[in-house]
Enzyme design. Structure first.
Site, PDB file in Angstrom:
ATOM      1  N   HIS A  94       0.825  -1.212   0.000  1.00  0.00           N
ATOM      2  CA  HIS A  94       0.000   0.000   0.000  1.00  0.00           C
ATOM      3  C   HIS A  94       0.861   1.264   0.000  1.00  0.00           C
ATOM      4  O   HIS A  94       0.403   2.335   0.387  1.00  0.00           O
ATOM      5  CB  HIS A  94      -0.940   0.000   1.204  1.00  0.00           C
ATOM      6  CG  HIS A  94      -2.243   0.704   0.956  1.00  0.00           C
ATOM      7  ND1 HIS A  94      -3.227   0.181   0.159  1.00  0.00           N
ATOM      8  CD2 HIS A  94      -2.712   1.894   1.371  1.00  0.00           C
ATOM      9  CE1 HIS A  94      -4.247   1.011   0.109  1.00  0.00           C
ATOM     10  NE2 HIS A  94      -3.956   2.055   0.838  1.00  0.00           N
ATOM     11  N   ASP A 152      -8.180   4.191   8.266  1.00  0.00           N
ATOM     12  CA  ASP A 152      -9.474   4.206   7.586  1.00  0.00           C
ATOM     13  C   ASP A 152      -9.698   2.938   6.780  1.00  0.00           C
ATOM     14  O   ASP A 152     -10.829   2.481   6.631  1.00  0.00           O
ATOM     15  CB  ASP A 152      -9.559   5.415   6.645  1.00  0.00           C
ATOM     16  CG  ASP A 152      -9.608   6.725   7.394  1.00  0.00           C
ATOM     17  OD1 ASP A 152     -10.028   6.731   8.568  1.00  0.00           O
ATOM     18  OD2 ASP A 152      -9.224   7.762   6.825  1.00  0.00           O
ATOM     19  N   GLU A 265     -13.272  12.798  11.837  1.00  0.00           N
ATOM     20  CA  GLU A 265     -12.528  13.211  10.650  1.00  0.00           C
ATOM     21  C   GLU A 265     -13.303  14.337   9.968  1.00  0.00           C
ATOM     22  O   GLU A 265     -14.381  14.733  10.424  1.00  0.00           O
ATOM     23  CB  GLU A 265     -12.296  12.034   9.679  1.00  0.00           C
ATOM     24  CG  GLU A 265     -11.281  11.022  10.191  1.00  0.00           C
ATOM     25  CD  GLU A 265     -10.825  10.022   9.144  1.00  0.00           C
ATOM     26  OE1 GLU A 265     -11.171  10.195   7.948  1.00  0.00           O
ATOM     27  OE2 GLU A 265     -10.119   9.059   9.515  1.00  0.00           O
TER      28      GLU A 265
END
Length: 502
Positions: A94, A152, A265
């Site tokens: 990632h 997330d 957030e």
């Protein structure tokens, strides 16, 4: 003519020698190591790319270890064998610009080492470094407990996020994921297998957490657990005034646990980008689109409160506080009541949707920043309004939300801005086509220059610098210690060369 014959002879010799030369670049391990490197075209291709989809870094082979001991043998041989080669641990890949890659070296596929063991007292879990966070959630929730800090996106590995920081909407309350680790098993660049904690091999422990893979490969992490709630009340509310938006965010992250939110957030709806109104009732969606068009930017505050029993008085108090005391646009608030698992795994639904449209495996020239609270209004005016909003179009998501700096441990390698108590986390998460990657990267460079020219002391997250002086500037006063740790734990500079630090 003689010279021509000589040239033809030399070319012929080179043609015959070339296959042998290429063959010599392959990594051939002694049989005594009892290790198998995969080098088939499919495996090598998969290991050559990452989530960023911007770079291609081709390894010489891939190891799928059956135990940490295999990684230890590989690194011991790389450090002391006849031929030196570099090694990179890779989970889900990632990274954004080849940070998890290694040219002509060995990729260690960490997803081959996965597993979760919850302690008898359920206060911690011992987790293999290649385990996905979503699987940690599933396994721990079965016993009524769970970790307390989440990214997330959960389909990334434990070792991967701990090598960076692991940030998300719970950071203001519980700190990043690296702040919720009790102990690690690490294999250093010398092949040593060491357990470490704040009390044992502490130099390695603090170095590895947020250390970008420079000092060792995490094969086990002991993760703090707490009670796992059953459900989440999940809110989004809209603001047209940036100051009101940030004031409410900062107020919410300062509130005590019992009467405050558990997750916070924020994101921006901009008139030159895609505005996803699907969280709101159908009757409000066209109104929201009109608001964005009218104001240019609408600010979305996103919060959640976790709970078990909806009749508990504190749940009602939190809902009343959110609906009656915040300064959002009247009427523009929406609440979903979902399971705890579905809330934490919410991005997977977005991934599935983007995959179905062929929009997931595209270039991701993301820019992630930390900005001090005192300069967030300047950042908004200089970057958001004067740069982002003036683009012809934007593709992706822009996140903006505050966190409490005291939840970070400065002994760890990870960096944030450290001058103020509150730091804003910014994610400019744009998608691109192969053709316009340079354009988006140029935009990112423009944003960084604008911050520096304005004296905004930003720090990057998931960054990729190519010059050591940039890394020295990034780590600041920590650079000397960071460099000494490299000499101590990976003196031959074998680990994670894709970071381009040493």
């Amino acid at each position: 003519m003689a010279n021509l014959r000589l040239m033809i002879t030399l070319v012929t010799v080179l043609i015959y020698l070339l296959p042998s030369y290429i063959k010599s670049l392959e990594i051939i391990l002694p049989k005594s190591l009892n290790l198998t490197l995969l080098d088939d075209a499919s495996t090598i291709s998969a290991a050559s790319h990452d989530f960023g989809n911007i770079t291609t870094v081709t390894p010489g082979g891939v190891l799928c270890p059956s135990s940490p001991a295999e990684i230890s043998r590989l690194l011991s041989y790389a450090a002391n064998g006849e031929r030196k080669f570099q090694v990179a641990a890779r989970g889900q890949g990632h990274s954004l610009k080849g940070q998890a890659g290694v040219l002509n070296g060995v990729i260690v596929n960490m997803t081959c080492l996965a597993g979760v063991v919850v302690s008898d007292d359920m206060k911690y879990a011992d987790v293999a470094g290649g385990t996905l966070w979503v699987d940690v959630l599933k396994k721990t929730a079965e016993k009524g407990v769970s970790p307390v800090s989440w990214t997330d996106y959960l389909h990334v590995t434990v070792g991967g996020t701990l090598s960076n920081a692991g940030i998300g909407g719970e950071v203001f309350r519980n700190g990043p994921q690296i702040a919720n680790v009790l102990e690690l098993d690490v294999i250093t660049g010398k092949g040593e297998m060491l357990a470490c904690s704040p009390q044992l091999n502490s130099e390695l422990f603090y170095g590895v957490l947020g250390g970008l893979g420079q000092f060792g490969i995490i094969t086990r992490a002991r993760i703090v657990l707490n009670h796992a709630p059953k459900r989440a009340k999940w809110f989004r509310m809209l603001y047209s005034d940036f100051t009101a938006f940030t004031k409410d965010q900062e107020r919410l992250i300062s509130m005590p646990n019992d009467i405050g939110v558990d997750y916070l957030e924020g994101q921006l709806f901009m008139s030159n980008g895609v505005v996803d109104t699907s969280f709101f009732p159908l009757s409000d969606q066209s109104k929201i689109a009109d608001l964005v068009k009218s104001h240019g930017i609408i600010y979305v505050l996103e919060v959640a409160k976790y709970y078990d029993d909806p009749t508990l008085p504190t749940i009602g108090q939190v809902v009343d506080m959110l609906t009656k005391t915040l300064s959002y646009l009247p009427g523009f608030i929406s609440m979903h009541d979902v399971t705890y698992f579905d809330f934490l795994n919410r991005v997977k639904a977005e991934e599935d949707k983007l995959r179905s449209l062929g929009l997931w495996e595209v270039p991701h020239p993301w820019l992630n920043l930390y900005v001090p609270k005192s300069r967030i209004l300047d950042f908004h005016n200089i970057v958001v309004k004067d740069i982002l909003l003036k683009q012809n179009s934007t593709s992706g998501l822009t996140l903006l939300y505050p966190s409490n700096r005291n939840k970070w441990d400065n002994r760890m390698s990870a960096m944030t801005t450290d001058e103020e108590d509150v730091v804003y986390i910014i994610g400019i998460l744009q998608s691109a086509t192969p053709q316009n990657v340079p354009e988006v990267e140029s935009l990112n460079d423009k944003i960084i220059r604008a911050c520096k020219d304005s004296g905004i002391k930003i720090k990057q997250y998931l960054m990729h610098y190519t010059r050591q002086e940039e890394w020295v500037e990034h780590f600041g006063t920590k650079w000397s210690e960071f460099s000494k740790r490299k000499d101590l734990f990976d003196p031959k500079k074998l680990l994670s060369p894709g970071q381009d630090i040493f």
